[in-house]
Write a protein that holds these residues in place. Structure first.
Motif, short mmCIF file in Angstrom:
data_model
loop_
_atom_site.label_atom_id
_atom_site.label_comp_id
_atom_site.label_asym_id
_atom_site.label_seq_id
_atom_site.Cartn_x
_atom_site.Cartn_y
_atom_site.Cartn_z
N LYS A 191 0.83 -1.20 0.00
CA LYS A 191 0.00 0.00 0.00
C LYS A 191 0.87 1.25 0.00
O LYS A 191 0.58 2.22 -0.71
N TRP A 192 1.95 1.24 0.76
CA TRP A 192 2.85 2.39 0.78
C TRP A 192 3.46 2.61 -0.60
O TRP A 192 3.55 3.75 -1.08
N LEU A 193 3.89 1.53 -1.26
CA LEU A 193 4.46 1.65 -2.60
C LEU A 193 3.46 2.26 -3.57
O LEU A 193 3.80 3.14 -4.37
N ALA A 194 2.22 1.80 -3.50
CA ALA A 194 1.19 2.30 -4.41
C ALA A 194 0.95 3.79 -4.22
O ALA A 194 0.63 4.51 -5.18
N GLU A 195 1.11 4.27 -3.00
CA GLU A 195 0.81 5.66 -2.69
C GLU A 195 2.00 6.60 -2.88
O GLU A 195 1.81 7.81 -3.05
N HIS A 196 3.23 6.06 -2.88
CA HIS A 196 4.40 6.93 -2.86
C HIS A 196 5.38 6.72 -4.01
O HIS A 196 6.32 7.53 -4.17
N VAL A 197 5.23 5.66 -4.79
CA VAL A 197 6.23 5.34 -5.82
C VAL A 197 5.55 5.27 -7.18
O VAL A 197 4.54 4.59 -7.35
N ASP A 198 6.12 5.97 -8.16
CA ASP A 198 5.60 5.93 -9.52
C ASP A 198 5.84 4.55 -10.15
O ASP A 198 6.82 3.87 -9.84
N ALA A 199 4.94 4.20 -11.07
CA ALA A 199 5.01 2.87 -11.68
C ALA A 199 6.33 2.64 -12.42
O ALA A 199 6.84 1.51 -12.44
#
Length: 282
Positions: A191-199
């Motif tokens: 969830k953190w990756l989805a909210e803070h890191v571009d694809a």
């Protein structure tokens, strides 16, 4: 209802749930041919057709949804009886199946299980390893050692500790993030990756923290890992410039209906006590 009818219902419900013969066979622990034969036998015996085959698998015919709904009611009733039987067993000996993640099963629980087995030789303890949650209501396991924000409906348990997560790589700068796939895609780190890191900053990944550990050590990318995995690996460095504080409670849980069964209660209490001594958070 005879046992043959009930077995055929189980197979039909599995096909409906998973949408394919192969997936249903895997879930039931049988062959593709067995599932096909049992579903066909049910349809022939009862003069009905339940499924239609399409390019993506099997789907229920609209006119069969009432039949499947009735099947689900039968399944709920049978499972309720089975849970009541298990819960009524007051013997302090017997089998106890403990389900947990692959990383906990490999790195944490073997010593814990060994200690409990030595204390209670009348118990037959089995570890079930996998990152997808067991549905305890279906009695696929008796106790779950599960990292989760909260317990699911119908479960009771105690926190045995906290899993903390860090970001790890092989020490080289500018590594891309590795994807958390499969069951890990529902985790707090994902969830953190989805909210803070571009694809475009995310590369290949895995559905297991143990596999991600090995990939990070080979330079594939950086990844979230439970601290008890990452900190213990001398090949990895903990990234300090990106350090979100992610902590997840670690529960030892069982079904409310069987929680007072002596062998489950003994093992649940022993697991909580021993895991809490390990201090998995760092």
């Amino acid at each position: 209802m005879n046992s043959q009818n009930w077995d055929d219902i189980r197979y039909a419900l599995a096909v409906n749930k998973y949408g394919s013969l192969n997936a249903a066979a895997t879930a039931l622990g049988v062959t593709h041919a067995t599932v096909l034969r049992r579903v066909a036998a049910f349809e022939e015996r009862n003069g009905c057709v339940i499924f239609q085959k399409n390019p993506s698998g099997y789907s229920a015919l609209p006119e069969a949804r009432t039949i499947l709904s009735a099947m689900e009611s039968v399944e709920d009733a049978v499972l309720s009886v089975e849970r009541a039987i298990v819960g009524a067993n007051q013997s302090p000996v017997g089998q106890v199946r403990i389900a947990s993640t692959d990383s906990l099963c490999q790195l944490v629980l073997p010593k814990v299980i060994s200690d409990i087995s030595a204390l209670y030789p009348g118990l037959e303890l089995t570890l079930l390893s996998g990152n997808s949650h067991h549905d305890l209501s279906r009695l696929t396991a008796d106790i779950a050692v599960r990292p989760s924000v909260q317990l699911g409906e119908g479960l009771v348990g105690e926190r045995s500790g906290t899993l903390s997560f860090g970001v790890y790589d092989d020490g080289y700068p500018n590594r891309k993030w590795m994807k958390l796939d499969g069951a890990l895609s529902r985790s707090l780190p994902a969830k953190w990756l989805a909210e803070h890191v571009d694809a475009d900053e995310i590369t290949t990944g895995a559905d297991s923290f143990l596999v991600l550990q090995q990939m990070a050590a080979k330079g594939v990318g950086k990844t979230f890992l439970p601290a008890f995995i990452g900190d213990a690996d001398p090949r990895l460095q903990r990234t300090k410039n990106v350090e979100p504080k992610i902590e997840v409670p670690l529960w030892v849980a069982t079904l409310e209906e069987i929680a007072h069964t002596p062998r489950f209660a003994v093992v649940q209490r022993a697991l909580v006590e021993r895991i809490s001594l390990l201090h998995l958070e760092t």
